[in-house]
Design a protein around this motif. Sequence first.
Motif, PDB file in Angstrom:
ATOM      1  N   SER A  40    -116.077  18.191 -40.233  1.00 11.97           N
ATOM      2  CA  SER A  40    -116.418  17.881 -41.623  1.00 11.97           C
ATOM      3  C   SER A  40    -115.908  18.973 -42.565  1.00 11.97           C
ATOM      4  CB  SER A  40    -117.939  17.762 -41.769  1.00 11.97           C
ATOM      5  OG  SER A  40    -118.467  16.896 -40.789  1.00 11.97           O
ATOM      6  N   HIS A  41    -115.608  18.563 -43.782  1.00 10.21           N
ATOM      7  CA  HIS A  41    -115.072  19.509 -44.766  1.00 10.21           C
ATOM      8  C   HIS A  41    -115.609  19.166 -46.156  1.00 10.21           C
ATOM      9  CE1 HIS A  41    -111.935  20.654 -41.808  1.00 10.21           C
ATOM     10  NE2 HIS A  41    -111.951  19.361 -41.503  1.00 10.21           N
ATOM     11  N   PRO A  42    -115.997  20.156 -46.948  1.00 12.15           N
ATOM     12  CA  PRO A  42    -116.386  19.886 -48.344  1.00 12.15           C
ATOM     13  C   PRO A  42    -115.159  19.745 -49.244  1.00 12.15           C
ATOM     14  CG  PRO A  42    -116.812  22.188 -47.778  1.00 12.15           C
ATOM     15  CD  PRO A  42    -116.251  21.546 -46.547  1.00 12.15           C
ATOM     16  N   HIS A  94    -109.022  20.826 -52.652  1.00  7.43           N
ATOM     17  CA  HIS A  94    -109.002  21.575 -51.391  1.00  7.43           C
ATOM     18  C   HIS A  94    -110.335  21.477 -50.676  1.00  7.43           C
ATOM     19  CE1 HIS A  94    -111.353  24.983 -53.122  1.00  7.43           C
ATOM     20  NE2 HIS A  94    -110.765  24.629 -54.242  1.00  7.43           N
ATOM     21  N   CYS A  95    -110.335  21.933 -49.446  1.00 11.28           N
ATOM     22  CA  CYS A  95    -111.567  22.102 -48.682  1.00 11.28           C
ATOM     23  C   CYS A  95    -112.251  23.373 -49.169  1.00 11.28           C
ATOM     24  CB  CYS A  95    -111.242  22.229 -47.199  1.00 11.28           C
ATOM     25  SG  CYS A  95    -112.665  22.717 -46.197  1.00 11.28           S
ATOM     26  N   HIS A  96    -113.586  23.296 -49.402  1.00 10.04           N
ATOM     27  CA  HIS A  96    -114.294  24.487 -49.889  1.00 10.04           C
ATOM     28  C   HIS A  96    -114.858  25.361 -48.775  1.00 10.04           C
ATOM     29  CE1 HIS A  96    -115.780  26.949 -53.120  1.00 10.04           C
ATOM     30  NE2 HIS A  96    -115.248  26.108 -53.986  1.00 10.04           N
ATOM     31  N   ILE A  97    -114.496  25.077 -47.510  1.00  5.78           N
ATOM     32  CA  ILE A  97    -114.595  26.132 -46.485  1.00  5.78           C
ATOM     33  C   ILE A  97    -113.350  26.973 -46.742  1.00  5.78           C
ATOM     34  CG2 ILE A  97    -114.625  26.664 -44.024  1.00  5.78           C
ATOM     35  CD1 ILE A  97    -115.857  23.878 -43.566  1.00  5.78           C
ATOM     36  N   LEU A  98    -113.535  28.090 -47.441  1.00  8.56           N
ATOM     37  CA  LEU A  98    -112.395  28.691 -48.126  1.00  8.56           C
ATOM     38  C   LEU A  98    -111.362  29.282 -47.182  1.00  8.56           C
ATOM     39  CD1 LEU A  98    -114.283  30.161 -51.193  1.00  8.56           C
ATOM     40  CD2 LEU A  98    -112.801  28.166 -51.135  1.00  8.56           C
ATOM     41  N   ASP A  99    -111.755  29.601 -45.947  1.00  8.63           N
ATOM     42  CA  ASP A  99    -110.705  30.043 -45.020  1.00  8.63           C
ATOM     43  C   ASP A  99    -109.840  28.856 -44.586  1.00  8.63           C
ATOM     44  OD1 ASP A  99    -113.477  29.934 -43.810  1.00  8.63           O
ATOM     45  OD2 ASP A  99    -112.307  29.780 -41.965  1.00  8.63           O
ATOM     46  N   HIS A 100    -110.368  27.634 -44.626  1.00  3.78           N
ATOM     47  CA  HIS A 100    -109.516  26.463 -44.424  1.00  3.78           C
ATOM     48  C   HIS A 100    -108.522  26.332 -45.581  1.00  3.78           C
ATOM     49  CE1 HIS A 100    -112.552  24.144 -41.631  1.00  3.78           C
ATOM     50  NE2 HIS A 100    -112.195  25.318 -41.156  1.00  3.78           N
ATOM     51  N   GLU A 101    -109.027  26.533 -46.789  1.00  3.12           N
ATOM     52  CA  GLU A 101    -108.144  26.468 -47.966  1.00  3.12           C
ATOM     53  C   GLU A 101    -107.025  27.501 -47.852  1.00  3.12           C
ATOM     54  OE1 GLU A 101    -109.024  28.636 -51.578  1.00  3.12           O
ATOM     55  OE2 GLU A 101    -106.906  28.604 -51.153  1.00  3.12           O
ATOM     56  N   GLY A 103    -104.261  26.375 -45.623  1.00  6.37           N
ATOM     57  CA  GLY A 103    -103.414  25.214 -45.908  1.00  6.37           C
ATOM     58  C   GLY A 103    -104.126  23.920 -46.219  1.00  6.37           C
ATOM     59  N   MET A 104    -105.467  23.906 -46.216  1.00  2.76           N
ATOM     60  CA  MET A 104    -106.171  22.647 -46.483  1.00  2.76           C
ATOM     61  C   MET A 104    -106.344  22.488 -47.998  1.00  2.76           C
ATOM     62  SD  MET A 104    -109.521  21.178 -44.513  1.00  2.76           S
ATOM     63  CE  MET A 104    -108.720  20.797 -42.958  1.00  2.76           C
ATOM     64  N   MET A 105    -105.214  22.299 -48.660  1.00  2.00           N
ATOM     65  CA  MET A 105    -105.196  22.243 -50.126  1.00  2.00           C
ATOM     66  C   MET A 105    -103.983  21.422 -50.547  1.00  2.00           C
ATOM     67  SD  MET A 105    -105.680  25.357 -52.811  1.00  2.00           S
ATOM     68  CE  MET A 105    -104.148  26.266 -52.833  1.00  2.00           C
TER      69      MET A 105
HETATM   70 CU   LIG Z   1    -112.199  22.504 -44.207  1.00  2.00          CU
END
Ligand SMILES: [Cu+2]
Length: 699
Positions: A578-580, A668-675, A678-680
């Motif tokens: 899951s991702h915010p 972007h995803c607000h799990i900021l290390d995902h952002e 590249g999750m942006m």
């Molecule tokens: Cu994420």
Amino acid sequence: MVLRRRAGSFANKLNLAGLICAAGGASIALLLGAAPAAAQTSGQVFTNPPRLQERGAAQRSFLEAARLAPSGRRDFDLTITYTDNKIWNPATQRFDKVHLRSYTGDGVNPDAPFVAPVIEVRPGQTISVTLRNKLPADPSCTAHGQAVNTPHCFNGTNLHSHGLWVSPSGNSDNVLLSINPGVSFEYIYNLPPDHPAGTFWYHSHRHGSTALQVSSGMAGALIVRGDRMPTPSTTGDIDVILKNADLTALEDRTLVLQQIQYACLDASGNVKVKFDPPNSQNIVAWVCDPNDVGVVEQYNYPNGVGFGPGSWEQSARYTTINGLVRPVFQARAGLPERWRLIHGGVRDTITFGFRKRKPNAPVITALAASEAARFIEENCTGDLLPYRQIAADGLTMGQARAVPTSTLQPGYRYDALVVFPEAGDYCVVNESAPAGGSVSRQPTTRQLLGMVEVGPGTPVTNTTGALQDLLSAVALRILPADVRDKVAGELRDGLKFTSFIPHPDIAPGEVTGKQELVFFIKIPPVTFGVGNKAIDPRNFNPNDPSQFNPLPYDPNRIDRVLKLGGVDEWTLQSGFVSHPFHIHVNPFQIVSITDPSGKDVSLPGAVDNAGGTVDPQYPGLKGVWKDTLWIKDLIENPADFPSKLATSMYTIKVRTRYQRYIGEFVLHCHILDHEDQGMMQNVEIQIPDGAGGLAARHH
Ligand SMILES: [Cu+2]
């Protein structure tokens, strides 16, 4: 009972604790009534974050200040430096020294600097924030040819005004800038006169260092205060009716909740950890020795720990509230309060609630994170205290929502009305969240966030009735004659706020287009991406790029072109965990959240239990406006993709209007290390050309 007065009650309690030791004390203990809350908390009394003072405010005369309000220009300075200070550690009952990047500015509390100061503004104001980056030089900010989605430029920064409805371009809310070490930059936000009043926040958003900086505490509240009365044709600000019977403003608390994930390092640069059992490889805490200094300097340290899933629980650190660990709140029975809850952290899901603490609970001197669940089980024995959410992500809801808890994912805000029905101590708890509902991807254990000391007041048994009576009476006294009866009637009828919502509903007939989005993490190697085509989990070929093509962030690619004035329905999904989801500039209205079986769990009273555990975060969100939303997928094992999609994936529909602002910005995803990895995506709103196309590409 003089000892339980608001100011200084802690000092009194601590002194009394000393007396008890000296006297051996049963008779003195009786004086206390309940056992003191201090032992389970830092003993630090909650206060709102300091307000950022305007440049020259001290020199400004009252008349000048009055001339600047309600509209006018506001000049602020924010400086980023390393700050040496301390954070309370309940496991060891001492402060850990820390050395962290932080915002500083006039007004910051030198004893609790790891929350940024509050920026308070009003609709219609021009807000200038000069950001001064005084961090040491960092060559990775200007190096060319490196991988953009590998964390880098840890001392480069910028400023994002999360949730504000302002231009994303130029020197407004432009997160595509890098403000490198030694550089100053003046941001100017023209807050339009029709901007909603509400609870927003700001944080650094420099791709490559966002998670590291926000995890260091670089986040602050951004509060828009409004005093617009509703009229028969326009809505007003909820602020105007949130008053006590004597028309003074309700107690207004701002809580910036953060996970400051500091590490103490050994000579090899490895995070010092505790293993349990001692000779195992099972890390149960990150530890600091008395002379160590905690830092946030890497996404992955050499011994393999860092910002990954489960790392917050592994660290056994404590969520801070305005930079304080387990603060003590002081309240009065029966007196309604506004709590502005801001999730300014990265790696934890917070399920925020209150439970009455049983009287005469034992004093516990050290309470580690691993012991909190048992402490709550034994001592915080009251039922979850119902309270009312009144705004989501800063936007007033059409009706207050009675909840036992608020699930706050990174980036979320909820404004709540809280009434403590009787005197006594209440535990502020972070209830457990199920695996699919949690950033950690595992069921979380309950944590103690703080304690509320509720002093004598006017006990109430029916808090809903008390709030309805109070707010409707306030409305009748202060609102214009042409709206007061309608507003008061709606407040008495279940706290409806239809005269205070900033955005009208988006009906199906208003929709002009659609967007589809799928978050995905490909493994191995671990690659974070976002796709533009929704998945049909029952008819899906992951190897067909026309069905599924999640791409990592590319600063040179515009992933979506949107039309100013358009109204899109977005379909949001995740293919793995899951991702915010967060999108800048325009908020969205939630249409439906369907679980893998097709059940709409956004309906009030729905039961979301597809993962086998009831998850409280979605029911009641239908129709609510937000800017950040959890996109759920129950797949936790990469081997289960795509075979288990049909039983794991939720599908979320939201609608949004692209109003007023054009330009390039991000989702972007607000799990900021995902952002950071590249999750942006870049999106751009362009002007229609009047012939069905877009004018931005004309020449
Ligand atoms: Cu994420």
